[in-house]
Design a protein around this motif. Structure first.
Motif, PDB file in Angstrom:
ATOM      1  N   ARG A 191       0.842  -1.181   0.000  1.00 37.60           N
ATOM      2  CA  ARG A 191       0.000   0.000   0.000  1.00 37.60           C
ATOM      3  C   ARG A 191       0.877   1.230   0.000  1.00 37.60           C
ATOM      4  O   ARG A 191       2.042   1.195   0.357  1.00 37.60           O
ATOM      5  CB  ARG A 191      -0.905  -0.008   1.208  1.00 37.60           C
ATOM      6  CG  ARG A 191      -0.135   0.011   2.482  1.00 37.60           C
ATOM      7  CD  ARG A 191      -1.018  -0.058   3.658  1.00 37.60           C
ATOM      8  NE  ARG A 191      -0.218   0.083   4.859  1.00 37.60           N
ATOM      9  CZ  ARG A 191      -0.678  -0.153   6.049  1.00 37.60           C
ATOM     10  NH1 ARG A 191      -1.908  -0.550   6.208  1.00 37.60           N
ATOM     11  NH2 ARG A 191       0.088   0.007   7.098  1.00 37.60           N
ATOM     12  N   GLU A 192       0.266   2.333  -0.365  1.00 38.61           N
ATOM     13  CA  GLU A 192       0.992   3.589  -0.438  1.00 38.61           C
ATOM     14  C   GLU A 192       1.475   3.985   0.945  1.00 38.61           C
ATOM     15  O   GLU A 192       0.688   3.996   1.876  1.00 38.61           O
ATOM     16  CB  GLU A 192       0.035   4.668  -0.943  1.00 38.61           C
ATOM     17  CG  GLU A 192      -0.165   4.634  -2.432  1.00 38.61           C
ATOM     18  CD  GLU A 192       0.945   5.379  -3.127  1.00 38.61           C
ATOM     19  OE1 GLU A 192       1.438   4.877  -4.121  1.00 38.61           O
ATOM     20  OE2 GLU A 192       1.316   6.450  -2.627  1.00 38.61           O
ATOM     21  N   GLU A 245       4.178   5.974 -11.730  1.00 37.30           N
ATOM     22  CA  GLU A 245       2.851   5.414 -11.543  1.00 37.30           C
ATOM     23  C   GLU A 245       1.880   6.470 -11.996  1.00 37.30           C
ATOM     24  O   GLU A 245       2.134   7.664 -11.854  1.00 37.30           O
ATOM     25  CB  GLU A 245       2.644   5.138 -10.064  1.00 37.30           C
ATOM     26  CG  GLU A 245       1.781   3.962  -9.765  1.00 37.30           C
ATOM     27  CD  GLU A 245       1.736   3.749  -8.274  1.00 37.30           C
ATOM     28  OE1 GLU A 245       2.425   2.835  -7.809  1.00 37.30           O
ATOM     29  OE2 GLU A 245       1.036   4.518  -7.613  1.00 37.30           O
ATOM     30  N   SER A 296      -2.533   7.399 -12.858  1.00 34.00           N
ATOM     31  CA  SER A 296      -3.832   7.253 -12.227  1.00 34.00           C
ATOM     32  C   SER A 296      -4.539   5.990 -12.682  1.00 34.00           C
ATOM     33  O   SER A 296      -5.556   5.619 -12.110  1.00 34.00           O
ATOM     34  CB  SER A 296      -4.689   8.473 -12.514  1.00 34.00           C
ATOM     35  OG  SER A 296      -4.703   8.724 -13.890  1.00 34.00           O
ATOM     36  N   GLU A 297      -4.003   5.351 -13.703  1.00 33.91           N
ATOM     37  CA  GLU A 297      -4.578   4.046 -14.069  1.00 33.91           C
ATOM     38  C   GLU A 297      -4.211   3.058 -12.989  1.00 33.91           C
ATOM     39  O   GLU A 297      -3.042   2.925 -12.640  1.00 33.91           O
ATOM     40  CB  GLU A 297      -3.968   3.566 -15.389  1.00 33.91           C
ATOM     41  CG  GLU A 297      -4.313   4.416 -16.569  1.00 33.91           C
ATOM     42  CD  GLU A 297      -5.444   3.809 -17.367  1.00 33.91           C
ATOM     43  OE1 GLU A 297      -5.630   2.589 -17.263  1.00 33.91           O
ATOM     44  OE2 GLU A 297      -6.131   4.560 -18.052  1.00 33.91           O
ATOM     45  N   PRO A 298      -5.172   2.346 -12.457  1.00 31.13           N
ATOM     46  CA  PRO A 298      -4.830   1.500 -11.316  1.00 31.13           C
ATOM     47  C   PRO A 298      -4.005   0.289 -11.758  1.00 31.13           C
ATOM     48  O   PRO A 298      -4.268  -0.325 -12.779  1.00 31.13           O
ATOM     49  CB  PRO A 298      -6.195   1.065 -10.786  1.00 31.13           C
ATOM     50  CG  PRO A 298      -7.107   1.173 -11.950  1.00 31.13           C
ATOM     51  CD  PRO A 298      -6.587   2.298 -12.804  1.00 31.13           C
ATOM     52  N   GLY A 299      -3.018  -0.032 -10.954  1.00 29.26           N
ATOM     53  CA  GLY A 299      -2.260  -1.237 -11.198  1.00 29.26           C
ATOM     54  C   GLY A 299      -1.163  -1.110 -12.220  1.00 29.26           C
ATOM     55  O   GLY A 299      -0.411  -2.040 -12.425  1.00 29.26           O
ATOM     56  N   LYS A 300      -1.043   0.032 -12.863  1.00 28.55           N
ATOM     57  CA  LYS A 300       0.002   0.158 -13.868  1.00 28.55           C
ATOM     58  C   LYS A 300       1.207   0.825 -13.241  1.00 28.55           C
ATOM     59  O   LYS A 300       1.125   1.950 -12.787  1.00 28.55           O
ATOM     60  CB  LYS A 300      -0.487   1.037 -15.024  1.00 28.55           C
ATOM     61  CG  LYS A 300      -1.439   0.357 -15.942  1.00 28.55           C
ATOM     62  CD  LYS A 300      -0.775   0.159 -17.283  1.00 28.55           C
ATOM     63  CE  LYS A 300      -1.437  -0.983 -17.988  1.00 28.55           C
ATOM     64  NZ  LYS A 300      -2.292  -0.568 -19.070  1.00 28.55           N
ATOM     65  N   GLN A 301       2.314   0.106 -13.246  1.00 29.97           N
ATOM     66  CA  GLN A 301       3.530   0.701 -12.709  1.00 29.97           C
ATOM     67  C   GLN A 301       4.618   0.580 -13.738  1.00 29.97           C
ATOM     68  O   GLN A 301       4.639  -0.359 -14.524  1.00 29.97           O
ATOM     69  CB  GLN A 301       3.958  -0.041 -11.451  1.00 29.97           C
ATOM     70  CG  GLN A 301       3.069   0.233 -10.295  1.00 29.97           C
ATOM     71  CD  GLN A 301       3.546  -0.514  -9.082  1.00 29.97           C
ATOM     72  OE1 GLN A 301       4.381  -1.384  -9.209  1.00 29.97           O
ATOM     73  NE2 GLN A 301       3.001  -0.167  -7.947  1.00 29.97           N
TER      74      GLN A 301
END
Lengths: 149, 248
Positions: free
Chosen positions: A6-7, B198, B200-205
């Motif tokens: 988590r962040e 990272e 704002s698209e979730p899960g994309k790193q």
């Protein structure tokens, strides 16, 4: 593992606040124990009671002020990370300066500027120490891998 | 004249004892008291002169009335005190060689401690300035590369608009330090930086690899390449900039 998934940022505020409180209470406890011991009348019982009284009155105060400093610093740090979008040593220095300024707000603008300068310089020193430490620690690992591909 | 003088002295003593204020007061009070006694006793034409004279007189003899108590006794005490002070001063120089050595040693250790403190603080300040303000530091490269990534349309389309960047995770959870390697090849300094982004698209790193070469002419750094690796299953690599083969 799980705590890094988590962040770190919103949870770091509570973490820093608690850590600062602990530091302040323990350090203040030791300091006030010695001070209360020395400022008591002669006799071990008197001195022990005096140091215990000093710890009970002053150590939570010091812990509280440390906790306020730490919590406010972490809050401003996380806010800056959110606003700027990148994590930088600049965030820490600016957070330190703003924390110093806010906590001296009762004493007028000149005191705010002085306190901000002190907070910023203190955080800059801490960041410099952190950078040096990480560089020395990583330089030890790089001794065998200095080949360039 | 003298009885008025003595009366003035007693008046100031009373005032001084009653108020308990600082020692500077007797002078002013004495002047006022003198004026009062003079005008009360002698209503003649010679008042101003006498007050001035007695004021001068009082100024001259101020030192003997400086402390509390009757003035005559005080004068003797003061003179005896002055004699004893002189004696102690002449006696001290004979025995203070060992004390001088001790004090010099103590001053020397304090000086060493102060110098060490200044050295450490100066080193820390130098580190932080070099890191934040010189153009070849990893932090600056990280900032510039992040700006370039943010303005690249493909990166923005993959990750979402506010692109955040951060470095290696330290123990406390703060991610401020980017990992970098600095090496020298053919006399030129190269710097490789790796950080994560990272969106704002979730899960994309993504992982960003940057390499920078120092330009010897201008002292600035030229970007050799900037790659963004997207951590989705078919690993995509977005090339933001590739200048590796330009100057060869």
């Amino acid at each position: 593992m799980e705590e890094y998934a988590r962040e770190p940022c919103p949870w770091r505020i509570v973490d820093d606040c608690g850590g600062a409180f602990t530091m302040g209470t323990i350090g203040g406890g030791i300091f006030q124990a010695i001070k209360g011991f020395r400022n008591s009348p002669v006799g071990v019982n008197h001195r022990l009671r005096g140091s215990l009284t000093a710890i009970k009155t002053r150590a939570p105060q010091l812990g509280g002020s440390f906790a306020v400093w730490g919590g406010l610093f972490s809050m401003i740090d996380c806010s800056m990370v959110q606003v700027r979008g990148k994590e930088d040593p600049w965030n820490s220095i600016t957070s330190g300066a703003l924390t110093g300024a806010i906590l001296a707000a009762r004493n007028g603008p000149v005191a705010m500027v002085g306190s901000a300068a002190m907070g910023g310089i203190l955080l800059a020193l801490i960041e410099g120490a952190g950078i040096l430490l990480t560089r020395f620690a990583s330089a030890q690992f790089l001794n065998g891998e200095s080949s360039v591909c | 004249m003298t009885c008025a003088f003595l009366r003035a002295i007693r008046y100031t003593e009373k005032l001084y004892r009653s108020s308990g204020k600082r020692l500077f007061l007797p002078y002013l009070v004495l002047n006022k008291a003198c004026l009062k006694t003079e005008t009360s006793l002698k209503w003649g034409l010679q008042e101003p002169k006498k007050t001035v004279r007695s004021g001068c007189n009082i100024g001259v003899t101020r030192k003997t009335i400086w402390t509390q108590g009757p003035s005559s006794l005080k004068a003797k005490e003061d003179s005896s005190k002055q004699v004893s002070v002189h004696r102690s001063q002449s006696g001290e120089t004979a025995i203070s060689t060992s004390q001088k050595v001790k004090e010099a040693g103590r001053d020397f250790t304090y000086l060493i401690v102060v110098l060490i403190g200044i050295g450490v603080t100066g080193g820390l300040f130098y580190t932080i300035f070099k890191e934040l303000f010189s153009s070849f530091s990893p932090n600056k490269i990280y900032g510039k590369a992040l700006e370039k990534c943010r303005s690249h349309p493909e990166v923005v389309s993959v990750f979402g608009e506010p692109v955040k960047g951060y470095g290696e995770v330290t123990r406390r959870g703060r991610r401020q330090h980017v990992s970098f390697i600095e090496y020298v090849k053919d006399g030129l300094k190269y710097l490789r930086v790796k950080f994560y982004i990272e969106g704002s698209e979730p899960g994309k790193q993504g992982t960003v690899h940057v390499e920078v070469k120092e330009n010897p002419g201008s002292g600035e750094c030229d970007f050799q390449y900037i790659f963004v690796e997207v951590e989705s299953y078919p690993r995509r690599t977005i090339v933001v900039e590739d200048n590796r083969f330009q100057d060869n």
